[in-house]
Design a protein around this motif. Sequence first.
Motif, PDB file in Angstrom:
ATOM      1  N   SER A  10     -10.377  -6.016  -6.202  1.00 20.14           N
ATOM      2  CA  SER A  10      -9.619  -4.992  -6.921  1.00 20.14           C
ATOM      3  C   SER A  10     -10.378  -4.582  -8.176  1.00 20.14           C
ATOM      4  O   SER A  10     -10.800  -5.429  -8.948  1.00 20.14           O
ATOM      5  CB  SER A  10      -8.246  -5.577  -7.300  1.00 20.14           C
ATOM      6  N   SER A  11     -10.555  -3.275  -8.395  1.00 19.82           N
ATOM      7  CA  SER A  11     -11.296  -2.808  -9.571  1.00 19.82           C
ATOM      8  C   SER A  11     -10.390  -2.473 -10.744  1.00 19.82           C
ATOM      9  O   SER A  11     -10.763  -2.679 -11.894  1.00 19.82           O
ATOM     10  CB  SER A  11     -12.127  -1.571  -9.215  1.00 19.82           C
ATOM     11  N   THR A  12      -9.200  -1.940 -10.473  1.00 25.47           N
ATOM     12  CA  THR A  12      -8.317  -1.568 -11.581  1.00 25.47           C
ATOM     13  C   THR A  12      -6.945  -2.240 -11.487  1.00 25.47           C
ATOM     14  O   THR A  12      -6.006  -1.842 -12.172  1.00 25.47           O
ATOM     15  CB  THR A  12      -8.136  -0.025 -11.658  1.00 25.47           C
ATOM     16  N   GLY A  13      -6.838  -3.232 -10.599  1.00 27.17           N
ATOM     17  CA  GLY A  13      -5.629  -4.052 -10.595  1.00 27.17           C
ATOM     18  C   GLY A  13      -4.601  -3.741  -9.527  1.00 27.17           C
ATOM     19  O   GLY A  13      -3.662  -4.525  -9.335  1.00 27.17           O
ATOM     20  N   THR A  14      -4.756  -2.607  -8.839  1.00 25.62           N
ATOM     21  CA  THR A  14      -3.728  -2.243  -7.848  1.00 25.62           C
ATOM     22  C   THR A  14      -3.702  -3.228  -6.690  1.00 25.62           C
ATOM     23  O   THR A  14      -2.647  -3.780  -6.337  1.00 25.62           O
ATOM     24  CB  THR A  14      -3.982  -0.817  -7.315  1.00 25.62           C
ATOM     25  N   CYS A  15      -4.841  -3.459  -6.104  1.00 26.15           N
ATOM     26  CA  CYS A  15      -4.899  -4.352  -4.942  1.00 26.15           C
ATOM     27  C   CYS A  15      -4.567  -5.795  -5.359  1.00 26.15           C
ATOM     28  O   CYS A  15      -4.019  -6.555  -4.560  1.00 26.15           O
ATOM     29  CB  CYS A  15      -6.294  -4.256  -4.308  1.00 26.15           C
ATOM     30  N   SER A  52      -9.402  -2.565  -1.942  1.00 26.10           N
ATOM     31  CA  SER A  52      -9.173  -1.159  -2.225  1.00 26.10           C
ATOM     32  C   SER A  52     -10.389  -0.396  -1.708  1.00 26.10           C
ATOM     33  O   SER A  52     -11.353  -1.000  -1.232  1.00 26.10           O
ATOM     34  CB  SER A  52      -8.954  -0.930  -3.723  1.00 26.10           C
ATOM     35  N   THR A  53     -10.325   0.923  -1.770  1.00 22.97           N
ATOM     36  CA  THR A  53     -11.426   1.757  -1.270  1.00 22.97           C
ATOM     37  C   THR A  53     -12.028   2.549  -2.419  1.00 22.97           C
ATOM     38  O   THR A  53     -11.296   3.159  -3.203  1.00 22.97           O
ATOM     39  CB  THR A  53     -10.918   2.703  -0.164  1.00 22.97           C
ATOM     40  N   TRP A  54     -13.330   2.562  -2.499  1.00 22.18           N
ATOM     41  CA  TRP A  54     -14.037   3.283  -3.558  1.00 22.18           C
ATOM     42  C   TRP A  54     -15.130   4.136  -2.941  1.00 22.18           C
ATOM     43  O   TRP A  54     -15.388   4.034  -1.739  1.00 22.18           O
ATOM     44  CB  TRP A  54     -14.575   2.290  -4.606  1.00 22.18           C
ATOM     45  N   GLY A  55     -15.811   4.956  -3.796  1.00 26.63           N
ATOM     46  CA  GLY A  55     -16.819   5.877  -3.268  1.00 26.63           C
ATOM     47  C   GLY A  55     -16.149   6.783  -2.257  1.00 26.63           C
ATOM     48  O   GLY A  55     -15.069   7.304  -2.481  1.00 26.63           O
ATOM     49  N   GLY A  57     -14.786   6.095   1.057  1.00 29.06           N
ATOM     50  CA  GLY A  57     -14.407   5.197   2.148  1.00 29.06           C
ATOM     51  C   GLY A  57     -15.108   3.866   2.133  1.00 29.06           C
ATOM     52  O   GLY A  57     -15.268   3.233   3.176  1.00 29.06           O
ATOM     53  N   ASP A  87      -5.781   6.106  -1.462  1.00 23.73           N
ATOM     54  CA  ASP A  87      -5.132   7.298  -1.998  1.00 23.73           C
ATOM     55  C   ASP A  87      -5.293   8.407  -0.967  1.00 23.73           C
ATOM     56  O   ASP A  87      -6.359   9.018  -0.864  1.00 23.73           O
ATOM     57  CB  ASP A  87      -5.812   7.642  -3.336  1.00 23.73           C
ATOM     58  N   THR A  94     -11.063   9.817   3.975  1.00 21.24           N
ATOM     59  CA  THR A  94     -11.621   8.452   3.979  1.00 21.24           C
ATOM     60  C   THR A  94     -10.545   7.444   3.577  1.00 21.24           C
ATOM     61  O   THR A  94     -10.833   6.432   2.951  1.00 21.24           O
ATOM     62  CB  THR A  94     -12.816   8.347   2.995  1.00 21.24           C
ATOM     63  N   VAL A  96      -8.232   4.575   3.024  1.00 18.50           N
ATOM     64  CA  VAL A  96      -8.399   3.119   3.192  1.00 18.50           C
ATOM     65  C   VAL A  96      -9.616   2.737   4.049  1.00 18.50           C
ATOM     66  O   VAL A  96      -9.592   1.780   4.824  1.00 18.50           O
ATOM     67  CB  VAL A  96      -7.120   2.394   3.710  1.00 18.50           C
TER      68      VAL A  96
HETATM   69  C1  LIG Z   1     -13.881   7.238  -7.607  1.00 20.47           C
HETATM   70  C2  LIG Z   1     -12.795   6.836  -6.652  1.00 20.47           C
HETATM   71  C3  LIG Z   1     -13.040   6.852  -5.294  1.00 20.47           C
HETATM   72  C4  LIG Z   1     -12.023   6.511  -4.383  1.00 20.47           C
HETATM   73  N1  LIG Z   1     -12.263   6.625  -3.035  1.00 20.47           N
HETATM   74  C5  LIG Z   1     -11.232   6.408  -2.170  1.00 20.47           C
HETATM   75  C6  LIG Z   1     -11.409   6.601  -0.759  1.00 20.47           C
HETATM   76  O1  LIG Z   1     -12.488   6.974  -0.272  1.00 20.47           O
HETATM   77  N2  LIG Z   1     -10.356   6.368   0.061  1.00 20.47           N
HETATM   78  C7  LIG Z   1      -9.122   5.966  -0.414  1.00 20.47           C
HETATM   79  O2  LIG Z   1      -8.198   5.780   0.375  1.00 20.47           O
HETATM   80  N3  LIG Z   1      -8.941   5.763  -1.752  1.00 20.47           N
HETATM   81  C8  LIG Z   1      -9.951   5.976  -2.620  1.00 20.47           C
HETATM   82  N4  LIG Z   1      -9.752   5.781  -3.966  1.00 20.47           N
HETATM   83  C9  LIG Z   1      -8.422   5.349  -4.447  1.00 20.47           C
HETATM   84  C10 LIG Z   1      -8.377   3.869  -4.770  1.00 20.47           C
HETATM   85  O3  LIG Z   1      -8.668   3.063  -3.643  1.00 20.47           O
HETATM   86  C11 LIG Z   1      -6.968   3.549  -5.278  1.00 20.47           C
HETATM   87  O4  LIG Z   1      -6.810   4.126  -6.550  1.00 20.47           O
HETATM   88  C12 LIG Z   1      -6.670   2.062  -5.340  1.00 20.47           C
HETATM   89  O5  LIG Z   1      -5.296   1.875  -5.590  1.00 20.47           O
HETATM   90  C13 LIG Z   1      -7.500   1.316  -6.379  1.00 20.47           C
HETATM   91  O6  LIG Z   1      -7.207  -0.060  -6.235  1.00 20.47           O
HETATM   92  P1  LIG Z   1      -7.821  -1.192  -7.198  1.00 20.47           P
HETATM   93  O7  LIG Z   1      -7.347  -0.896  -8.569  1.00 20.47           O
HETATM   94  O8  LIG Z   1      -7.239  -2.443  -6.668  1.00 20.47           O
HETATM   95  O9  LIG Z   1      -9.311  -1.165  -7.050  1.00 20.47           O
HETATM   96  C14 LIG Z   1     -10.751   6.113  -4.878  1.00 20.47           C
HETATM   97  C15 LIG Z   1     -10.523   6.090  -6.269  1.00 20.47           C
HETATM   98  C16 LIG Z   1     -11.521   6.449  -7.147  1.00 20.47           C
HETATM   99  C17 LIG Z   1     -11.204   6.449  -8.619  1.00 20.47           C
END
Ligand SMILES: Cc1cc2nc3c(=O)[nH]c(=O)nc-3n(C[C@H](O)[C@H](O)[C@H](O)COP(=O)(O)O)c2cc1C
Length: 164
Positions: A10-15, A52-55, A57, A87, A94, A96
């Motif tokens: 988890s990067s920002t706490g949601t997961c 969580s998903t970043w970038g 997918g 999101d 992309t 999840v």
């Molecule tokens: C730069 C960025 C890229 C993201 N890419 C995706 C994505 O490709 N697919 C998706 O479902 N969510 C994406 N998200 C949404 C995050 O996965 C979502 O905000 C998640 O709740 C973050 O969880 P964490 O705080 O546990 O890391 C992205 C968010 C950011 C800010």
Amino acid sequence: MKKTIVIYGSSTGTCEGIAEKIGARLGAEVLNVQDMTADVIAANENLILGTSTWGAGELQDDWYDGLKVLKSSNLSGKTIALFGCGDAESYGDTFVGGMGELYDSIKDSGARFIGSVATDDYFFDDSAAVVGGQFVGLPLDDVNEDDKTDGRIEAWVAAISPNL
Ligand SMILES: Cc1cc2nc3c(=O)[nH]c(=O)nc-3n(C[C@H](O)[C@H](O)[C@H](O)COP(=O)(O)O)c2cc1C
């Protein structure tokens, strides 16, 4: 019940928050993937893994080191259930995807995967986490549908519990 652990990235706490909720319902330990070791994997028969998903997918960053640990472990005979945070409004192509990447990386490990989820209740365009018409685990969009999160967790935990 066999020993169960919930491991999240988890990067920002949601997961992390989701993992705590799942862990509380299962009565299981909850661990940040940064602290996951081969000994932790060896000591647990059931692994509930969340990212969580970043970038576009992609996996949450800490999972890249975590995958090395998982891949060097013997997962044969273990039971694995996946969950993913994303999101679907901002990243509908992309959604999840990180959960899909996690599944792809360990699907041939000999582990038994449980906890797939129908796509019906979700609005998205594409997702690497959909395999054979179903999500490979529990998708949660806590950004846009936080009102659904608790109910989704409750239903999913009820579905996987008899198989743990
Ligand atoms: C730069 C960025 C890229 C993201 N890419 C995706 C994505 O490709 N697919 C998706 O479902 N969510 C994406 N998200 C949404 C995050 O996965 C979502 O905000 C998640 O709740 C973050 O969880 P964490 O705080 O546990 O890391 C992205 C968010 C950011 C800010």
